[in-house]
Design an enzyme around this catalytic site. Structure first.
Site, mmCIF file in Angstrom:
data_model
loop_
_atom_site.group_PDB
_atom_site.id
_atom_site.type_symbol
_atom_site.label_atom_id
_atom_site.label_comp_id
_atom_site.label_asym_id
_atom_site.label_seq_id
_atom_site.Cartn_x
_atom_site.Cartn_y
_atom_site.Cartn_z
ATOM 1 N N ASN A 150 95.384 14.270 64.037
ATOM 2 C CA ASN A 150 94.373 14.688 64.803
ATOM 3 C C ASN A 150 94.821 15.243 65.948
ATOM 4 O OD1 ASN A 150 92.183 14.697 66.502
ATOM 5 N ND2 ASN A 150 91.878 12.375 66.829
ATOM 6 N N LYS A 170 93.498 16.414 68.449
ATOM 7 C CA LYS A 170 92.832 16.235 69.742
ATOM 8 C C LYS A 170 92.770 17.653 70.497
ATOM 9 C CE LYS A 170 93.881 11.395 69.657
ATOM 10 N NZ LYS A 170 94.121 9.871 69.965
ATOM 11 N N HIS A 175 85.319 8.726 66.532
ATOM 12 C CA HIS A 175 86.510 8.558 67.163
ATOM 13 C C HIS A 175 86.339 7.752 68.489
ATOM 14 C CE1 HIS A 175 90.383 9.058 68.856
ATOM 15 N NE2 HIS A 175 90.921 9.349 67.841
ATOM 16 N N GLU A 220 87.471 8.019 71.298
ATOM 17 C CA GLU A 220 87.356 8.942 72.493
ATOM 18 C C GLU A 220 86.055 9.652 72.653
ATOM 19 O OE1 GLU A 220 90.890 11.168 71.180
ATOM 20 O OE2 GLU A 220 92.238 9.277 72.046
ATOM 21 N N GLU A 268 91.356 2.318 63.947
ATOM 22 C CA GLU A 268 92.087 2.814 65.045
ATOM 23 C C GLU A 268 91.899 1.989 66.069
ATOM 24 O OE1 GLU A 268 93.065 6.992 64.946
ATOM 25 O OE2 GLU A 268 91.212 7.131 65.593
ATOM 26 N N GLY A 275 97.413 6.080 71.788
ATOM 27 C CA GLY A 275 97.808 6.883 72.673
ATOM 28 C C GLY A 275 98.654 5.839 73.854
ATOM 29 N N SER A 300 99.073 4.851 67.771
ATOM 30 C CA SER A 300 100.494 5.166 68.028
ATOM 31 C C SER A 300 101.370 5.074 66.607
ATOM 32 C CB SER A 300 101.083 3.979 69.031
ATOM 33 O OG SER A 300 100.430 4.065 70.312
ATOM 34 N N GLY A 355 97.823 10.757 65.899
ATOM 35 C CA GLY A 355 97.409 11.703 67.322
ATOM 36 C C GLY A 355 98.822 12.194 67.698
HETATM 37 P P1 13P Z 1 97.863 8.277 68.765
HETATM 38 O O1 13P Z 1 98.651 8.447 67.609
HETATM 39 O O2 13P Z 1 98.417 9.241 69.865
HETATM 40 O O3 13P Z 1 97.918 6.884 69.337
HETATM 41 O O4 13P Z 1 96.611 8.533 68.605
HETATM 42 C C1 13P Z 1 95.878 7.907 67.412
HETATM 43 C C2 13P Z 1 94.442 8.551 67.192
HETATM 44 O O5 13P Z 1 93.389 8.520 67.985
HETATM 45 C C3 13P Z 1 94.372 9.452 66.080
HETATM 46 O O6 13P Z 1 92.861 9.866 65.804
#
Ligand code: 13P
Length: 251
Positions: free
Chosen positions: A10, A12, A96, A98, A167, A173, A213, A234
């Site tokens: 992803n 983002k 998601h 976010e 997640e 993140g 992560s 991510g």
């Molecule tokens: P990270 O791998 O940066 O923690 O993000 C995970 C994520 O939100 C994937 O959709």
């Protein structure tokens, strides 16, 4: 039948166009020799066309990070599932954290988007996960259950086109990953709940990805858990080599 693991990046709101194409080329090159794992990249909307020209026709699936639930019309700024399909998109995320917690999408909106994505023939990657305060208050399973209930089990009838991404918000993140056991506990709960909502045979075939992560160092441990069927990556998906190492760990 064993579930084939699905590892997706992803991206983002990252990369410019040249970087997106470069990253896609790196993933496609490395993925050529990899079998036995499904691989995907969810690029920003504006680069889907360019990334699609690199990945479509290879073993890397093109994905989108969001879609609106209407097919067309006066919805300024929105992108429909039909538009995504036009560019060769094969899977699309919903829910998601976010979008839920930063952009402010409601469960109702997430549910409508999920129905449109699935109903129009794409693979639906429905993201669920608790915030830290919800985990601390022992509400993890209730939160995840409510988010799964955004899905319409009368509409969704093909387990191959439903993916749940667990997640935990506190792991996204942050560099703080769920332990293998923490992930497995929630994944097993998700599968059990899918079994109640659909049936156990359906639930056995749904892939449940872990996200938060995930990186080359922890991917193998997480994906060797019984109910962890891949990852949604991510930060570590923004470099082809680290993403491909995670994909390899899913073999
Ligand atoms: P990270 O791998 O940066 O923690 O993000 C995970 C994520 O939100 C994937 O959709």
């Amino acid at each position: 039948m064993a579930r084939v693991k699905f590892v997706a990046g992803n991206w983002k709101m990252n990369t410019n166009k040249a970087q997106a194409v470069e990253l896609a080329k790196g993933v496609v090159d490395g993925a050529k020799s990899i079998t036995g794992v499904e691989i995907g990249v969810a690029a920003p909307f504006v680069y889907l066309d360019a990334v699609g020209q690199v990945v479509n026709g290879t073993n890397v699936l093109l994905g989108a990070q969001d879609a609106y639930f209407e097919n067309n019309g006066a919805f300024t700024g929105e992108i429909s599932v039909a538009m995504l399909k036009d560019l060769g998109v094969k899977f699309c995320l919903t829910g998601h954290s976010e979008r839920r917690h930063v952009i402010g999408e409601t469960p109702e909106l997430v549910g409508k988007k999920a129905a449109a994505i699935y109903g129009n023939g794409l693979i639906l990657v429905h993201c669920v996960g608790e915030k830290l305060e919800e985990r601390d208050a022992n509400k993890t399973l209730d939160v995840v259950k409510a988010q799964i209930d955004e899905l319409d089990n009368k509409l969704i009838d093909d387990p191959a086109r439903l993916v749940i991404a667990y997640e935990p918000v506190w792991a996204i993140g942050t560099g703080r990953t769920a332990t293998d056991e923490q992930a497995q506990e929630v994944h097993a709960f998700i599968r059990e709940y899918l079994g109640k909502k659909w049936n156990t045979q359906f639930a056995e075939q749904v892939r449940i990805q872990y996200g938060g992560s995930m990186k080359p160092e922890n991917a193998r441990g997480l994906m060797s858990q019984k109910d962890v069927d891949g990852g949604l990556i991510g930060g570590a998906a923004l470099k082809a080599d680290s993403f491909l190492k995670i994909v390899e760990a899913g073999k």
